[in-house]
Design an enzyme around this catalytic site. Structure first.
Site, PDB file in Angstrom:
ATOM      1  N   ASN A  45      -2.502  -4.462   8.075  1.00 42.68           N
ATOM      2  CA  ASN A  45      -1.306  -4.942   7.404  1.00 42.68           C
ATOM      3  C   ASN A  45      -0.075  -4.249   7.987  1.00 42.68           C
ATOM      4  OD1 ASN A  45      -2.495  -2.663   6.039  1.00 42.68           O
ATOM      5  ND2 ASN A  45      -1.322  -3.079   4.197  1.00 42.68           N
ATOM      6  N   GLU A  47       3.860  -3.829   6.933  1.00 47.05           N
ATOM      7  CA  GLU A  47       4.898  -4.030   5.932  1.00 47.05           C
ATOM      8  C   GLU A  47       6.280  -4.041   6.562  1.00 47.05           C
ATOM      9  OE1 GLU A  47       2.577  -1.995   2.159  1.00 47.05           O
ATOM     10  OE2 GLU A  47       4.279  -0.920   3.027  1.00 47.05           O
ATOM     11  N   CYS A  56      -0.212  -9.572   6.231  1.00 44.74           N
ATOM     12  CA  CYS A  56      -1.519  -9.082   5.794  1.00 44.74           C
ATOM     13  C   CYS A  56      -2.424  -8.804   6.995  1.00 44.74           C
ATOM     14  CB  CYS A  56      -2.188 -10.103   4.889  1.00 44.74           C
ATOM     15  SG  CYS A  56      -1.338 -10.388   3.330  1.00 44.74           S
ATOM     16  N   GLU A  58      -5.490  -9.738   7.367  1.00 44.55           N
ATOM     17  CA  GLU A  58      -6.225 -10.952   7.725  1.00 44.55           C
ATOM     18  C   GLU A  58      -5.393 -11.821   8.664  1.00 44.55           C
ATOM     19  OE1 GLU A  58      -7.388  -9.884   3.449  1.00 44.55           O
ATOM     20  OE2 GLU A  58      -5.597  -9.790   4.708  1.00 44.55           O
ATOM     21  N   CYS A  92      -5.848 -12.001  -0.257  1.00 45.30           N
ATOM     22  CA  CYS A  92      -4.915 -12.687  -1.155  1.00 45.30           C
ATOM     23  C   CYS A  92      -5.076 -14.201  -0.997  1.00 45.30           C
ATOM     24  CB  CYS A  92      -3.476 -12.265  -0.847  1.00 45.30           C
ATOM     25  SG  CYS A  92      -2.819 -12.924   0.708  1.00 45.30           S
ATOM     26  N   CYS A  95      -4.077 -15.608   2.432  1.00 46.37           N
ATOM     27  CA  CYS A  95      -5.041 -15.286   3.491  1.00 46.37           C
ATOM     28  C   CYS A  95      -6.340 -16.056   3.320  1.00 46.37           C
ATOM     29  CB  CYS A  95      -5.284 -13.786   3.550  1.00 46.37           C
ATOM     30  SG  CYS A  95      -3.885 -12.928   4.315  1.00 46.37           S
TER      31      CYS A  95
END
Length: 137
Positions: A45, A47, A56, A58, A92, A95
């Site tokens: 990930n 940010e 993310c 993924e 999530c 994803c």
């Protein structure tokens, strides 16, 4: 873990997780994908101060997979949480939709904490009644 295949995925996801850029949440996530042609791609990930612009793990791994020319996910391993955590995290919703683009309903998704494998589920259990490309035909 005792399975060489899973050990390799776990190592790749762990290495990616260590590179996560998480100055705001401090919540590192790493993902490794084994493609249908046997290659492994990993992502973490990333940010951003403008939170919606974050990425993310993924999405990072899928982007690397597509950039590498692969078109199918044979299995996916996700590592999140802390060393002592027994509870796993799952992808999530966004994803899950990204994974659906390249996975099959029975694609194994391995959910791990940094200390090891906790659970394996078929992808379809994470996104039942999914909106897929079939709906566009």
């Amino acid at each position: 873990m005792t399975d060489d295949r899973l050990d390799a995925l776990f190592a790749a996801a762990s290495a990616a997780r260590e590179n996560a850029h998480v100055p705001y949440s401090r919540f590192k996530v790493g993902v490794a994908i084994r493609t249908t042609d046997g290659r492994v791609f990993a992502g973490c990930n990333v940010e951003n101060a403008a939170y919606p612009q974050s990425q993310c793990a993924e999405a990072s791994a899928i982007g690397a997979m597509v950039t590498g020319g692969a078109t199918g996910i044979a299995e996916l391993l996700l590592i999140g949480g802390g060393d002592g955590d027994a509870q796993v995290i799952t992808p999530c919703g966004g994803c899950r939709q990204r994974i659906l683009e390249f996975a099959r309903p029975n694609t194994p998704v391995h959910l791990c904490t940094p200390s090891g494998l906790r659970q394996t589920v078929p992808f379809e259990s994470l996104l039942p009644m999914a909106f897929s490309s079939d709906a566009l035909r």
